[in-house]
Scaffold this active site. Sequence first.
Site: not given
Length: 616
Positions: A281, A283, A303, A333, A373, A448, A454
């Site tokens: 995707e 970013k 967030r 986002e 997303f 994570r 990323k």
Amino acid sequence: MQFSELAAYFERIENVSSRLEMTSILAELLAKAGAKEIRHIIYLSQGSLGPSHLAIEAGLGEGLIEQGIARAFGYSKEEVEKLYKETGDLGDVAKKLGDKKKQSSLFSEKLSIEKVFSNFKKISETEGKGSQDSKLKMFAELLNSASGTEAKFVARIPLGNMRLGIGDPTIMESLAVNYLGEFLKGKQTKKEIEATLKEKKEEKRKEEFWRKARQRLREIIEEKYNIYSDLGGIAENLKENGLKGLEGISIEPGVPIRPTLAERLPSSKEIIKKLGRCAVEAKYDGFRLQCHKNGNSIIIFSRQAENVTHMFPDLVNAINAQVKAKKMIFEGEALAYNEETGQYFPFQITIQRKRKYDIKKMSEDFPLKMFAFDIMYLEGKNCMEKPFKERRKLLAKAIGKGKIIELTKSIETGDAEKMEAFFLESIENGLEGIIAKDLSARYIAGARKYAWIKLKRSYKGELSDSADVTIIGYFKGRGKRTQFGLGGLLTAVYDEATDSFKSIAKIGTGMTEEILVELEKKLSKISQKEKPARVDSEIEPDSWVKPFYVIEVRADEITKSPMHTAGKTKGEPGFALRFPRMIKFREKKPEESTSVKEILAMYKNQGSIKLNETPG
Ligand code: ATP
């Protein structure tokens, strides 16, 4: 429980220097607490009056707190101010004056925890004309009935900082300690843990068994916390129903879910090696929002799980218009968008939409687009366990056509060259890079993992990423910086394994004069002489500070260093950031700083990933 008993526990916690001790005192306190009060004890221990997403604030600024102390103990406001300047903490001032009063008078009323909590609730709900006076009166009354130690914590509650260093991980750890007995009644659980210890030496086994069991239970509690960000509620459920109570905790619109986080890898090739065929995707460089729809009620969380609904009336309208489902939680986002040119504004403009005032004008000048997303909840059902591929389909179906909410641009590929081409195209379109997503992964709340990876834009031909570090101390200003009272910072990264902050860099550059002044103002309020309980550093700053503020830093590279404790083991030195410079404050919890694990990964990836200069 009387408030005096709670205050005595808080004082013990304040004075210990090891996290182990802190956990065991907190566990003792929580074990003693009744079902009705445990929730409030947990909120109060963090200087709040409810779970953080509800942001219930007493609304008493420092000035009113000073007035309250002056009124309750018969001093002038100037006298209180003077003492505050000397001690740097209004809680300590209240204790000092409260102790003096103790010698001369009897207290009017014994304070219970419920009384303190409900009075503060009333204070927080008092609004409108004359509200300042009423708030002050209620606050002074509480202080009036308080002993010195009680007064210290009564005064710190409205400041939102109890100076205890109790973070969410310590609370979860303490709950795990208290329910370990019940947990191990399950024969299967016991067997499973024992099976992992076969390799260990006989004499180590017992100790390891308890450590592993506690860790496992803490993980179970944390899994619930990840989908239901209210530790007070979780503790109450445990108190009432034992471990069975955890089963009753599930996703609820209106309660934020902790966000899934992205790992880093240095190239498309490595991402394909790790994930195989995956979704890729664009970013977007805006801010992440979690949208909760429950019939007509719409709540948007940032967030950091703050309720920011009032800042985005345009998005609320769009959700009403474009989301057909009655109940849904999804993420995306948001970016400010130039309708005339069809281009996105840079982050510095987008971030201006996060504001308390002039909301209407700003939403007209800088309208938002939201790129959805992920979806976590739909019509009463938890979708987090479904594989990403299925969630994406659900999301696509659930979002109707419209101008504001779109899905993120995305492709599916197992070919590193195709991924690279998509990456370059994203950069050309002014975006930050790409995020690759494991098609079969569930939504991993609060962690994570390699479900998301990323890959960011390169600066000067090098890949770049910054680190978020927590301030743990500061050095006095020397030379030109003497006037600011602060010359540099000692900073740390977070070590999940030990729930502690390990030093990684001394930072003296990147701060403007304004920032130096702001830093001094902020840090002097939370400074202390002793090293805070959860801090691990061999470098001694002039003043320690409780882990609270997180800043973004860039550096030239990560090097090995015998001075720093991040990543340090018995035989190996730690890691340091070379030429670190402060970029900005980050709105993150200290536990959300870059972790030791990430630093290690970044160190290994170095050469391709450099902590480099921002363009311009
Ligand atoms: P953290 O990982 O702690 O959120 P960060 O705030 O520095 O760190 P990055 O690590 O740079 O952010 O990237 C992850 C963030 O990218 C997400 O939290 C989200 O806000 C944003 N983002 C932009 N586009 C997407 C996308 N398509 N899918 C998921 N996240 C995206």
